[in-house]
Design an enzyme around this catalytic site. Structure first.
Site, PDB file in Angstrom:
ATOM      1  N   LYS A 114       0.885  -1.170   0.000  1.00 25.79           N
ATOM      2  CA  LYS A 114       0.000   0.000   0.000  1.00 25.79           C
ATOM      3  C   LYS A 114       0.917   1.213   0.000  1.00 25.79           C
ATOM      4  CE  LYS A 114      -2.017   3.071   1.863  1.00 25.79           C
ATOM      5  NZ  LYS A 114      -1.790   4.468   1.463  1.00 25.79           N
ATOM      6  N   GLU A 134       9.377   1.328  11.077  1.00 28.87           N
ATOM      7  CA  GLU A 134      10.382   2.387  10.952  1.00 28.87           C
ATOM      8  C   GLU A 134       9.610   3.700  11.004  1.00 28.87           C
ATOM      9  OE1 GLU A 134      12.539   1.335   7.396  1.00 28.87           O
ATOM     10  OE2 GLU A 134      13.402  -0.411   8.368  1.00 28.87           O
ATOM     11  N   CYS A 166      13.566  10.669   7.199  1.00 27.76           N
ATOM     12  CA  CYS A 166      13.364  10.286   8.604  1.00 27.76           C
ATOM     13  C   CYS A 166      14.654  10.446   9.401  1.00 27.76           C
ATOM     14  CB  CYS A 166      12.884   8.850   8.691  1.00 27.76           C
ATOM     15  SG  CYS A 166      13.964   7.718   7.817  1.00 27.76           S
ATOM     16  N   GLU A 173       8.545  16.168  15.553  1.00 32.76           N
ATOM     17  CA  GLU A 173       9.099  15.999  14.205  1.00 32.76           C
ATOM     18  C   GLU A 173       8.371  16.941  13.244  1.00 32.76           C
ATOM     19  OE1 GLU A 173       8.049  12.509  11.832  1.00 32.76           O
ATOM     20  OE2 GLU A 173      10.165  12.257  11.357  1.00 32.76           O
TER      21      GLU A 173
HETATM   22  P1  NDP Z   1       2.168   8.277   7.299  1.00 35.09           P
HETATM   23  O1  NDP Z   1       2.269   7.543   8.578  1.00 35.09           O
HETATM   24  O2  NDP Z   1       1.198   9.390   7.194  1.00 35.09           O
HETATM   25  O3  NDP Z   1       1.802   7.295   6.113  1.00 35.09           O
HETATM   26  C1  NDP Z   1       2.574   6.163   5.788  1.00 35.09           C
HETATM   27  C2  NDP Z   1       1.681   5.148   5.120  1.00 35.09           C
HETATM   28  O4  NDP Z   1       0.726   4.648   6.052  1.00 35.09           O
HETATM   29  C3  NDP Z   1       0.880   5.713   3.963  1.00 35.09           C
HETATM   30  O5  NDP Z   1       0.790   4.736   2.956  1.00 35.09           O
HETATM   31  C4  NDP Z   1      -0.459   5.973   4.626  1.00 35.09           C
HETATM   32  O6  NDP Z   1      -1.520   6.099   3.729  1.00 35.09           O
HETATM   33  C5  NDP Z   1      -0.586   4.762   5.518  1.00 35.09           C
HETATM   34  N1  NDP Z   1      -1.544   4.906   6.611  1.00 35.09           N
HETATM   35  C6  NDP Z   1      -1.961   6.028   7.213  1.00 35.09           C
HETATM   36  N2  NDP Z   1      -2.858   5.746   8.204  1.00 35.09           N
HETATM   37  C7  NDP Z   1      -3.016   4.392   8.199  1.00 35.09           C
HETATM   38  C8  NDP Z   1      -3.812   3.484   8.965  1.00 35.09           C
HETATM   39  N3  NDP Z   1      -4.624   3.897   9.945  1.00 35.09           N
HETATM   40  N4  NDP Z   1      -3.720   2.171   8.690  1.00 35.09           N
HETATM   41  C9  NDP Z   1      -2.888   1.735   7.717  1.00 35.09           C
HETATM   42  N5  NDP Z   1      -2.118   2.544   6.953  1.00 35.09           N
HETATM   43  C10 NDP Z   1      -2.175   3.862   7.190  1.00 35.09           C
HETATM   44  O7  NDP Z   1       3.645   8.740   6.957  1.00 35.09           O
HETATM   45  P2  NDP Z   1       4.090   9.680   5.766  1.00 35.09           P
HETATM   46  O8  NDP Z   1       3.714   9.036   4.471  1.00 35.09           O
HETATM   47  O9  NDP Z   1       3.588  11.050   6.080  1.00 35.09           O
HETATM   48  O10 NDP Z   1       5.689   9.625   5.879  1.00 35.09           O
HETATM   49  C11 NDP Z   1       6.408  10.489   6.677  1.00 35.09           C
HETATM   50  C12 NDP Z   1       6.770   9.830   7.998  1.00 35.09           C
HETATM   51  O11 NDP Z   1       7.517   8.639   7.753  1.00 35.09           O
HETATM   52  C13 NDP Z   1       7.637  10.665   8.896  1.00 35.09           C
HETATM   53  O12 NDP Z   1       7.175  10.606  10.216  1.00 35.09           O
HETATM   54  C14 NDP Z   1       9.000   9.995   8.810  1.00 35.09           C
HETATM   55  O13 NDP Z   1       9.815  10.219   9.906  1.00 35.09           O
HETATM   56  C15 NDP Z   1       8.626   8.579   8.642  1.00 35.09           C
HETATM   57  N6  NDP Z   1       9.703   7.836   8.034  1.00 35.09           N
HETATM   58  C16 NDP Z   1      10.443   6.965   8.805  1.00 35.09           C
HETATM   59  C17 NDP Z   1      11.514   6.285   8.282  1.00 35.09           C
HETATM   60  C18 NDP Z   1      12.317   5.344   9.122  1.00 35.09           C
HETATM   61  O14 NDP Z   1      13.049   4.553   8.553  1.00 35.09           O
HETATM   62  N7  NDP Z   1      12.228   5.370  10.430  1.00 35.09           N
HETATM   63  C19 NDP Z   1      11.919   6.475   6.885  1.00 35.09           C
HETATM   64  C20 NDP Z   1      11.091   7.399   6.165  1.00 35.09           C
HETATM   65  C21 NDP Z   1      10.018   8.037   6.732  1.00 35.09           C
HETATM   66  P3  NDP Z   1      -1.935   7.590   3.250  1.00 35.09           P
HETATM   67  O15 NDP Z   1      -0.879   8.043   2.320  1.00 35.09           O
HETATM   68  O16 NDP Z   1      -3.204   7.472   2.593  1.00 35.09           O
HETATM   69  O17 NDP Z   1      -2.023   8.431   4.475  1.00 35.09           O
END
Ligand code: NDP
Length: 488
Positions: free
Chosen positions: A180, A256, A290, A392
């Site tokens: 997804k 992550e 991140c 963040e």
């Molecule tokens: P999100 O948590 O908003 O979204 C990540 C994914 O989860 C998207 O595909 C999103 O869909 C989906 N999602 C959202 N809500 C749900 C739910 N309730 N159930 C299942 N899936 C869900 O993160 P971002 O896309 O905004 O990415 C940025 C974040 O990722 C930052 O916090 C960053 O720090 C973190 N990150 C961490 C990394 C690491 O290695 N630790 C690496 C890179 C990023 P949708 O797009 O529709 O919201």
């Protein structure tokens, strides 16, 4: 020209888009429409899970490790053969410079398949001989089996790279996946489906469902009873929601999550290296990494000089469209995300921060004014407990604070709910090792940032994640170990 539609990929085919709920995929450079995306329904997710389950016992399940590894090499080669298409797609979805995606997103996205395909061929399991009361003894050995159907939920900041970082090892270990992608960046997951099909990956092994998080494809997938494990990269609060969704069937999760990463700059650093590294860690990918640095601690004797040089660096950044070779910074991912980042810019000002540079929206040419452009921003003067230092932001910004001694800076750098990464800048080797060992994070860089050997553990502590991926650590998550005890 007809509208471009991105469809879900289930059981080896792209679904029909007609008569379906579509959502828009927009280019953050100018907010123009790139494509419309078919939103997966609960029934589509069911179909994907069923296909992935069937595929486990089909030709995929019968393949030897070598055969699987060969196919995954073919996938990596397939991505590289269509490099320009992947590059254009990733840069259109994210607005990031070609120069960045050309060196990181696409080649690393492809190499994730090769690295893990090679790894699974070479990792041994353990064996123990044991004594028994009758003197005949027994031997124990462990074998690895795929976990089954893996739900892969990925974010928008490095879409292909972070998705294949999970899909690569999952498939190398013999699992099947349902991906997804973020609603903001659906295109490369769909292109990868074409590559998978052309490479001969059996139907149902790689599936893509598009949509949103809550009450949409993300939630349908993570709460689905047919999913055996969930691997997720994204925000910490989304991780918490996913954990709850997976709790009923106590499914394993690999998370992550977010970070609020410090950089610690000692007076004995090589200043050129520290500036160059901090420029990248704060501003690369428009600060949407991140591992990026949002808190910079600088030893007081070099504080003014450091801030001045970092300011000059930030002022020298050139914002521009992906194919502008002179530009080194694109827009944020969306106007919605820019509103979030700008709310922190406002908050910093309200809290009395010194705005060293930036703090607003840049003046772009008229054709780009609808885009999610934002100024790289540096602040000083805030307390460690301010929102700017604790939450963040995920934008091109950092706060720089002075410190006086090593023990103090270790305490302050660790004083956060997150625990992902840290960079230490010093030419004193003993100090580097001593401080590195005291950091409560998953990754420490000394005199560098984002230097990754894919065999090493990657992940965060505290609110930055659960588990480690990379090298053999990925195998721990993507396989189930069975111990076999043979009485002799
Ligand atoms: P999100 O948590 O908003 O979204 C990540 C994914 O989860 C998207 O595909 C999103 O869909 C989906 N999602 C959202 N809500 C749900 C739910 N309730 N159930 C299942 N899936 C869900 O993160 P971002 O896309 O905004 O990415 C940025 C974040 O990722 C930052 O916090 C960053 O720090 C973190 N990150 C961490 C990394 C690491 O290695 N630790 C690496 C890179 C990023 P949708 O797009 O529709 O919201």
């Amino acid at each position: 020209m007809s509208e471009k539609i991105i469809s879900n990929f289930v059981d080896g085919s792209f679904q029909e888009g007609q008569g379906r709920n579509l959502f828009e995929n927009r280019n953050p450079v100018d907010n123009s429409l790139i494509s419309k995306v078919v939103e997966a329904s609960a029934a589509d997710v069911d179909a994907a899970v069923a296909a992935a389950r069937r595929a486990l016992s089909g030709p995929w399940g019968d393949m030897s490790v070598d055969e699987r590894a060969t196919l995954l090499h073919r996938v990596a080669d397939g991505v590289m053969a269509r490099f320009d298409e992947f590059l254009a797609a990733e840069c259109a979805d994210t607005g990031k410079p070609f120069s960045l995606a050309r060196h990181i997103d696409i080649p690393r996205g492809a190499s994730n398949f090769k690295v893990f395909a090679d790894l699974v061929k070479n990792v041994a399991t353990e064996a123990f001989q044991m004594g028994t009361p009758d003197g005949t003894g027994a031997i124990n050995y462990a074998i690895r089996k795929p976990r089954g159907v893996i739900g892969v939920i990925s974010p928008w900041n490095l879409p292909l790279l972070l998705m294949t970082w999970k899909v690569g090892p999952a498939l190398a270990c013999g699992n099947t996946v349902i991906v997804k992608p973020s609603e903001e960046t659906p295109t490369t997951a769909s292109l990868l489906a074409e590559v998978m099909r052309d490479a001969g990956i059996p139907d149902g092994v790689y599936n893509v469902v598009n949509g949103f998080g809550p009450d949409s494809a993300g939630a349908f997938l993570t709460s689905h009873r047919g999913v055996d494990a969930i691997t997720f990269t994204g925000e910490t609060r989304t991780g918490a929601a996913i954990m709850k969704a997976g709790a009923d069937r106590v499914r394993p999760v690999s998370f992550e999550l977010g970070g609020k990463n410090p950089a610690i700059v000692f007076a004995d650093c090589d200043m050129d290296k520290a500036i160059e590294g901090t420029m990248r860690s704060a501003f690369a990918n428009c600060g949407q990494v991140c591992l990026g640095t949002e808190r910079v601690f600088v030893e007081r004797s070099i504080f003014d000089q450091f801030v001045e040089r970092l300011r000059d660096g930030a002022k020298g950044l050139k914002l521009g469209v992906p194919d502008d070779a002179s530009a080194n910074m694109g827009p944020l991912i969306s106007l919605e995300h820019r509103d979030k980042v700008l709310s922190y810019y406002d908050k910093a000002r309200d809290l009395g921060a010194n705005v060293i540079t930036g703090g607003g929206v840049p003046d772009m040419v008229p054709s780009l004014q609808g885009g999610a452009w934002i100024e790289p921003t540096i602040w000083t003067g805030l307390d460690d407990d301010s929102a700017i230092m604790r939450e963040e932001i995920f934008g091109p910004c950092c706060h720089v604070s002075p410190f006086d001694d090593e023990a103090e800076v270790v305490r302050r750098a660790n004083d956060t709910d997150y625990g992902l990464a840290c960079s230490i800048w010093t030419e004193n080797t003993s100090r580097a090792h001593r401080v590195a060992a005291q950091m409560d994070v998953g990754l420490v860089w000394v005199n560098s940032w984002f230097l990754r050997d894919l065999r090493t553990p990657f992940g965060g502590s505290k609110m930055s994640g659960i588990g480690r991926e990379g090298g053999v650590h990925s195998l721990e998550f993507y396989t189930e170990l069975t111990n076999i005890c043979v009485k002799l």
